[in-house]
Write an enzyme that holds these catalytic residues in place. Structure first.
Site, PDB file in Angstrom:
ATOM      1  N   LYS A   1     -64.548 117.226  44.565  1.00 28.74           N
ATOM      2  CA  LYS A   1     -64.738 118.805  44.419  1.00 28.74           C
ATOM      3  C   LYS A   1     -63.806 119.301  45.700  1.00 28.74           C
ATOM      4  O   LYS A   1     -63.383 120.656  45.527  1.00 28.74           O
ATOM      5  CB  LYS A   1     -65.869 119.109  44.766  1.00 28.74           C
ATOM      6  CG  LYS A   1     -67.324 118.654  44.031  1.00 28.74           C
ATOM      7  CD  LYS A   1     -67.180 119.028  42.630  1.00 28.74           C
ATOM      8  CE  LYS A   1     -68.546 118.780  41.713  1.00 28.74           C
ATOM      9  NZ  LYS A   1     -68.868 117.664  41.655  1.00 28.74           N
TER      10      LYS A   1
HETATM   11  C1  LIG Z   1     -69.218 116.913  40.411  1.00 28.36           C
HETATM   12  C2  LIG Z   1     -69.153 115.388  40.445  1.00 28.36           C
HETATM   13  C3  LIG Z   1     -68.909 114.758  39.032  1.00 28.36           C
HETATM   14  C4  LIG Z   1     -69.101 115.398  37.827  1.00 28.36           C
HETATM   15  O1  LIG Z   1     -67.945 116.239  37.574  1.00 28.36           O
HETATM   16  P1  LIG Z   1     -67.981 117.638  36.594  1.00 28.36           P
HETATM   17  O2  LIG Z   1     -66.867 118.115  36.757  1.00 28.36           O
HETATM   18  O3  LIG Z   1     -69.183 118.279  36.953  1.00 28.36           O
HETATM   19  O4  LIG Z   1     -67.955 116.895  35.179  1.00 28.36           O
HETATM   20  C5  LIG Z   1     -68.788 113.517  39.133  1.00 28.36           C
HETATM   21  N1  LIG Z   1     -68.662 112.563  40.074  1.00 28.36           N
HETATM   22  C6  LIG Z   1     -68.952 113.134  41.492  1.00 28.36           C
HETATM   23  C7  LIG Z   1     -68.848 112.272  42.698  1.00 28.36           C
HETATM   24  C8  LIG Z   1     -68.897 114.636  41.429  1.00 28.36           C
HETATM   25  O5  LIG Z   1     -69.325 115.201  42.671  1.00 28.36           O
END
Ligand SMILES: *Cc1c(COP(=O)(O)O)cnc(C)c1O
Length: 497
Positions: free
Chosen positions: A111
């Site tokens: 993120k």
């Molecule tokens: C948010 C997240 C995901 C999922 O990603 P999306 O874009 O919501 O599909 C997978 N792994 C981790 C560690 C995340 O923080």
């Protein structure tokens, strides 16, 4: 470039779309027309991550000047915000598999790639839209968005942020990271409920005229830091492009040679960004959406039916514990040949009955490029263990879901002669319990003592950012019921200075 809702309607500017997050009709903003370009290795090969970012962000935010973008990009991606100079290094496991390491940012999750840049894009959008109200960001998190958004927005003038997370639905490290967050403009609230409850409550607030008026009367406007925002989505396109360049530079693949990606998926933002990279010319052959036991997307890609009427599981990959995947609507838009009427119809079915079903013909078409599979908790732990023992490489549980899915798929579903990149979405130290289990340690020990031991055994350095968290004080302890979210937001607005 202008944007319109996945469900139709009038075009809006990029700055309007970024500032407002969700379209009026409840749909998500998508480019009216994607840039008609084909990126080539030659024009990309010598660019730094920052230069590449400038090149890509320019395509999607045409109202910003080159100078503005350059400044934003360099503030977002630098040696203070990322511990790896290349921002997203690629780790080659063997001739078949590499990992795109997306976890070298401030909060140790992918993120950070979007949320380090997003605040700058939002502030610029606010300026261009001549908006002088205070912005209140409401974010629901399954663990990682919350912390990354809090870090991105802390002490930013004119913006406040409130993050809601499921009390029993995040890892202890994720929870501590949030509860110890610094900044004078942040608030963190645990809810008795799951991620979907939090996300739905926020969507109701965003869609409510009454709420809008209430906020307006207090000189406040809402915005979102969730991956529905175009300012979250497009920064994620960059690392798919950098990964391609990396693979060619290292000789893993040749120029223009196709590669597969397997993406641990929840809200579908990450994998969708890869799909957009492909539309800009990056040679990605197949996209595999990897789910944990909440396998609503894996089922969709196998059967053509998306059915959210099912039990919800809290798993050891909590950031993927999601049944209503918000960016999936954007994917549907492209999968239906940019047919917003069809999207509106399908989404309406999903919202009213919990089920969405596409035709056999549509499914066959989708499966040429996309497929989905899932891995349960035992498989996830087993892969962490197996890969560690064989390669001395430590995966986090989300990454391990993706790797397990890769192992599970036969050549008929995924051509394994094609090199495959597993998108590695978090640092393993964010999830002590499953790591302990995989390494044969006591998963019920105190989390930090687990991590000390893991560090000792594996030689993986204890991340400095997590050590900072370890040494700070808890600042937030509010817990409310999921039904109280709206009242909470009203009170928060009332007390905003
Ligand atoms: C948010 C997240 C995901 C999922 O990603 P999306 O874009 O919501 O599909 C997978 N792994 C981790 C560690 C995340 O923080």
């Amino acid at each position: 470039m202008n944007y319109r809702s996945t469900r139709g309607g009038e075009p809006q500017s990029s700055t309007f779309a970024a500032l407002h997050g969700l379209a009026k009709d409840g749909g998500l903003y998508i480019p009216e027309k994607l840039p008609n370009i084909k990126l080539t290795y030659n024009e990309l090969k010598d660019l730094s991550y920052q230069e590449l970012s400038e090149r890509i962000i320019k395509l999607f935010f045409t109202e910003f000047t080159d100078e503005e973008i350059k400044k934003a990009v360099n503030s977002a991606y630098n040696s203070e915000t990322f511990t790896d100079e290349s921002i997203v290094p690629v780790y080659k496991l063997n001739d078949k598999v590499s990992f795109g390491e997306l976890f070298h940012g401030r909060t140790l999750a992918f993120k950070d790639l979007a949320l380090s840049l997003f605040p700058y894009l939002l502030l610029l959008s606010k300026e261009k839209q001549k908006e002088d109200k205070k912005i209140l960001i409401l974010a629901a998190t399954s663990g990682d968005t919350g912390k990354a958004a809090l870090e991105g927005f802390k002490d930013v003038d004119g913006i406040n942020i409130v993050v809601f997370y499921p009390k029993n639905g995040v890892s202890p490290m994720q929870e501590e990271q949030m509860r110890k967050q610094l900044g004078n403009n942040v608030d963190i609230v645990a809810i008795n409920g799951n991620f979907d409850d939090a996300q739905s409550a926020i969507k109701v607030i965003f869609g409510s005229e009454e709420f809008k008026k209430y906020a307006n009367d207090h000189n406040v406007m809402f915005s979102s830091a969730n991956s529905i925002n175009i300012g979250r989505l497009f920064p994620q396109v960059i690392y798919y492009i950098s990964t391609y360049v990396n693979l060619v530079n290292s000789g893993t693949i040749k120029e223009n040679e196709e590669f597969n990606v397997v993406v641990p998926t929840g809200n579908f933002g990450n994998i969708l960004a890869g799909y957009i990279a492909k539309k800009l010319g990056i040679p990605i052959k197949k996209f595999i959406s990897a789910s944990n036991k909440n396998k609503v997307l894996a089922d969709f890609f196998q059967t053509g039916t998306y059915n959210k009427n099912r039990d919800f599981y809290a798993t050891n990959s909590p950031s993927m514990d999601i049944l209503l995947s918000s960016n999936f609507e954007r994917y549907l838009y492209y999968a239906t040949g940019e047919n917003s009427e069809r999207v509106a119809e399908l989404i309406n079915n999903l919202l009213t009955t919990g089920v969405l079903k596409i035709s056999d013909e549509e499914l066959a078409n989708i499966q040429k490029e996309f497929y989905g599979e899932f891995a349960n908790e035992e498989e996830t732990v087993a892969s962490i263990k197996g890969i560690y023992e064989k390669y001395h490489y430590l995966m986090d549980p989300h990454t391990s879901v993706a790797y397990s899915v890769y192992e599970k798929l036969g050549n008929d579903k995924l051509n394994k002669d094609v090199h495959t990149v597993i998108m590695s979405t978090a640092h393993p130290f964010k999830f002590p319990a499953p790591i302990a289990k995989a390494l044969g340690l006591d998963e019920n020990s105190e989390p930090y003592s687990i991590l000390d031991k893991v560090s000792e055994i594996t030689g993986v350095a204890f991340p400095a950012k997590l050590d900072e968290v370890r040494k700070s004080e808890i600042r937030f302890s509010t817990v409310i019921d999921k039904a109280e979210i709206q009242d909470y937001v009203k009170k928060y607005i009332k007390n905003l200075k």
